[in-house]
Design an enzyme around this catalytic site. Structure first.
Site, PDB file in Angstrom:
ATOM      1  N   CYS A  74      -7.333  -6.517 -16.261  1.00  0.00           N
ATOM      2  CA  CYS A  74      -7.214  -5.491 -15.224  1.00  0.00           C
ATOM      3  C   CYS A  74      -6.117  -5.821 -14.225  1.00  0.00           C
ATOM      4  CB  CYS A  74      -8.547  -5.266 -14.520  1.00  0.00           C
ATOM      5  SG  CYS A  74      -9.149  -6.708 -13.638  1.00  0.00           S
ATOM      6  N   ASP A 100      -3.615 -12.622  -9.803  1.00  0.00           N
ATOM      7  CA  ASP A 100      -3.992 -13.922  -9.246  1.00  0.00           C
ATOM      8  C   ASP A 100      -3.794 -15.048 -10.248  1.00  0.00           C
ATOM      9  OD1 ASP A 100      -4.714 -13.645  -6.509  1.00  0.00           O
ATOM     10  OD2 ASP A 100      -6.408 -12.428  -7.149  1.00  0.00           O
ATOM     11  N   GLU A 145      -9.232 -15.279 -13.185  1.00  0.00           N
ATOM     12  CA  GLU A 145      -7.979 -15.220 -12.420  1.00  0.00           C
ATOM     13  C   GLU A 145      -7.628 -16.565 -11.806  1.00  0.00           C
ATOM     14  OE1 GLU A 145      -8.451 -12.119  -9.484  1.00  0.00           O
ATOM     15  OE2 GLU A 145     -10.501 -12.671  -9.056  1.00  0.00           O
ATOM     16  N   HIS A 162       0.804  -1.215   0.000  1.00  0.00           N
ATOM     17  CA  HIS A 162       0.000   0.000   0.000  1.00  0.00           C
ATOM     18  C   HIS A 162       0.840   1.271   0.000  1.00  0.00           C
ATOM     19  CE1 HIS A 162      -4.227  -1.264   0.746  1.00  0.00           C
ATOM     20  NE2 HIS A 162      -4.309  -0.221  -0.026  1.00  0.00           N
TER      21      HIS A 162
HETATM   22  C1  PEP Z   1      -5.841  -9.624 -10.141  1.00  0.00           C
HETATM   23  O1  PEP Z   1      -5.884 -10.616  -9.428  1.00  0.00           O
HETATM   24  O2  PEP Z   1      -5.092  -9.519 -11.138  1.00  0.00           O
HETATM   25  C2  PEP Z   1      -6.706  -8.464  -9.848  1.00  0.00           C
HETATM   26  C3  PEP Z   1      -6.816  -7.464 -10.700  1.00  0.00           C
HETATM   27  O3  PEP Z   1      -7.378  -8.439  -8.670  1.00  0.00           O
HETATM   28  P1  PEP Z   1      -6.681  -8.159  -7.243  1.00  0.00           P
HETATM   29  O4  PEP Z   1      -5.275  -7.667  -7.516  1.00  0.00           O
HETATM   30  O5  PEP Z   1      -7.527  -7.154  -6.569  1.00  0.00           O
HETATM   31  O6  PEP Z   1      -6.715  -9.507  -6.596  1.00  0.00           O
HETATM   32 MG    MG Z   2      -7.473 -10.933  -8.013  1.00  0.00          MG
END
Ligand code: PEP
Ligand code: MG
Length: 568
Positions: free
Chosen positions: A496, A450, A426, A188
């Protein structure tokens, strides 16, 4: 949104005298008194620390939201009766106040670091931060956030790790950059600093640990280059690089408002991942064409009770308004793993990342999901708001989620026209079975963070295996390629995960057939600029070569070599 020179979209270069923080506080001048005097000093130190934290919370970045929540956690620790009693007992037994505090907080920090639960392990960072603050108060030293001198050339702050509280309070005009010894790239604190335009060089290790205060240090985070006491020609080249990046930033920002597309006009919209309304404003300033991922578990992560439908709807509407008519994809609660929510406790599990995470946990708390879906549907009546479900493994889970959506929307008069529905890809099983999993959906969005973690069986936050958990692993790129090839007709494919924010990797993704990207706000303009430098055929060629690589290292080398006008 003002962009500090050379920082903003990927400045990543810093040079300046080191201010070393987080090392031992100098207590050599401390003269202990008797127990009564030590207790008085301890009380005064706590009062000063609380006042500092309260002042930080009133500052621009320390209000409601993730940073404010960290500051609150520090305050809560300082008034924890068990801790205060243990410290007082130590003082009563004859320990000087600094020793009593160090003993207790070191013990507590050690206990937390030994925990299996990544959330509790991360709390050790809070304990260390509070320890520095209390000891500084006892030593009569300045508050941690005052470590950087108010005058002289901007400094490079060298810290063991960067907590969000510190990152939120750094003055971008006084801090040329931050060097961390450990803690990774996606903590963070690092994200907060970067989003405020402060370059960060992470995990510098022993080379940085040995830096004496005042020594000039420099870095180019993009090239992973860190130098101590550079000679005049190196300093000059870093200054030139910094100036060149500022020019590049200007060029990039000048065209940031144009829609994302390749040189030959193949559209690749570039959206932003956001967590707060402030992020949303910044994202739009950097040219985001919408929000491809709103992480609701972070937006509401500081609450002890589940937010009401009204509170959620107000927050979503605020973010949708900041995006001024651009699409906003709201992801439903993605709790568990490294993302706890106090109002949705995850079970005590040996392997939380493989347990009841995300949508799986919602099956235990369907009413919490229903409230969120209701809020999303309400806002979607007036704004282009869409819904996305995380951590999907099977088509059956998708069917379950869609039933919950139907229930929530029919209770308020039906699903709003234009609201699009999708899931994250993911989990490798969902990628392999995308034909079934995505049947009837408007879109899928690949979460490469993920997807890499689960494909490679390497925890994303564990630095010991971070080279494995790299989304540039050929096996992960294979899965992305497969999703693009096998997704049902009419279902759009977005990415994303953080891979999309690497400009060269973004070109590969476009070449693989990804139709939309969503990246951290400060990367939007850079990604767009890089896409504009290649034709679709060029991107497809780079994608083919990436798929032919034998290792993540080879992919990285290919991407570095493929650098066009903008080095990644
Ligand atoms: C991911 O897993 O790539 C994702 C975008 O979600 P988070 O990073 O919030 O797990
Ligand atoms: Mg994720």
């Amino acid at each position: 949104v003002p962009v500090p020179p050379a920082a903003g979209p990927g400045g990543d270069v810093a040079l300046g005298p080191a201010v070393v923080r987080g090392g031992a506080i100098d207590l050599s001048g401390y003269r202990p008194g008797g127990p009564a005097e030590e207790q008085r000093r301890s009380d005064a130190a706590v009062a000063r620390a609380l006042a500092e934290l309260a002042a930080l919370r009133r500052s621009a970045t320390g209000g409601p939201g993730p940073v404010g929540a960290v500051l609150e956690a520090h305050e809560a620790l300082l008034v924890d009766p068990g801790l205060i009693e243990a410290v007082s007992a130590g003082i009563a037994a004859g320990a000087p106040a600094p020793t009593a505090w160090e003993d207790r907080l070191s013990a507590l920090g050690g206990e937390l670091e030994a925990m299996d639960d990544p959330y509790l392990r991360a709390r050790a960072e809070d304990v260390r931060s509070v320890r520095q603050r209390v000891l500084a108060a006892l030593a009569g030293a300045g508050a941690p956030e005052d470590a950087v001198p108010a005058e002289g050339p901007p400094a490079v702050l060298v810290v063991r790790e960067l907590d969000a509280a510190t990152a939120a309070t750094l003055d971008p005009h006084r801090v040329a950059g931050v060097v961390t010894l450990a803690g990774g790239d996606t903590g963070h604190g690092v994200l907060v600093a970067r989003s405020r335009g402060i370059p960060v060089y992470h995990d510098a290790g022993p080379a940085a640990a040995a830096v004496a205060p005042g020594t000039v240090v420099g870095f180019d985070a993009r090239a992973r280059r860190f130098v101590v006491d550079p000679d005049e020609s190196t300093r000059r080249s870093l200054r030139e690089l910094s100036a060149a990046r500022a020019v590049e930033a200007e060029r990039v920002l000048a065209t940031a408002r144009e829609p994302g597309a390749t040189a030959d006009g193949h559209p690749v919209p570039v959206l932003a991942n956001v967590t707060t309304p402030a992020d949303a404003g910044r994202a739009v300033a950097f040219g985001a064409q919408g929000c491809g991922l709103l992480r609701t578990e972070v937006l509401f992560g500081h609450l002890d009770d589940a937010p009401s439908v009204e509170a959620q709807a107000a927050a979503f509407a605020g973010i949708a308004e900041a995006f001024a008519g651009r699409p906003v994809t709201v992801r439903t609660w993605d709790v568990g793993g490294d993302k706890p929510l106090s109002f949705l406790p995850a079970p005590d599990e040996a392997n939380p990342f493989l347990g009841e995470r995300g949508l799986r946990l919602m099956r235990r708390a369907p009413e919490v999901l229903r409230d969120q879906l209701t809020a999303i549907c309400l806002v979607a009546r007036d704004h282009p708001v869409h819904v996305m479900f995380p951590m999907v493994s099977t088509a059956e889970e998708v069917a379950w989620a869609l039933e919950r959506l139907d229930e929530a929307s029919s209770a308020i008069g039906g699903r709003p026209a234009g609201m699009r529905v999708g899931v994250m890809i993911e989990v490798p099983a969902a990628a392999l079975a995308v034909r079934r999993v995505a049947q009837g959906l408007d879109f899928v969005s690949i979460g490469t963070n993920d997807l890499a973690q689960y494909t490679m069986a390497a925890e994303r936050g564990n630095t010991a295996v971070s080279a494995l958990a790299d989304a540039r692993q050929p096996a992960v790129l294979d899965l992305v390629s497969r999703v693009c090839a096998e997704v049902p007709e009419g279902t759009h494919v977005a990415v994303c995960g953080d891979l999309a924010g690497d400009p060269a990797a973004a070109v590969v993704l476009a070449g693989l057939g990804v139709e939309e990207l969503s990246v951290v706000p400060t990367r939007v303009a850079l990604v767009k600029a890089r896409l504009r430098d290649v034709t679709l055929a060029g991107a497809q060629d780079l994608a083919r070569r990436a798929l032919a690589c034998g290792s993540a290292a080879e992919v990285r080398a290919l991407l570095a070599g493929a650098a066009g006008a903008i080095p990644a």
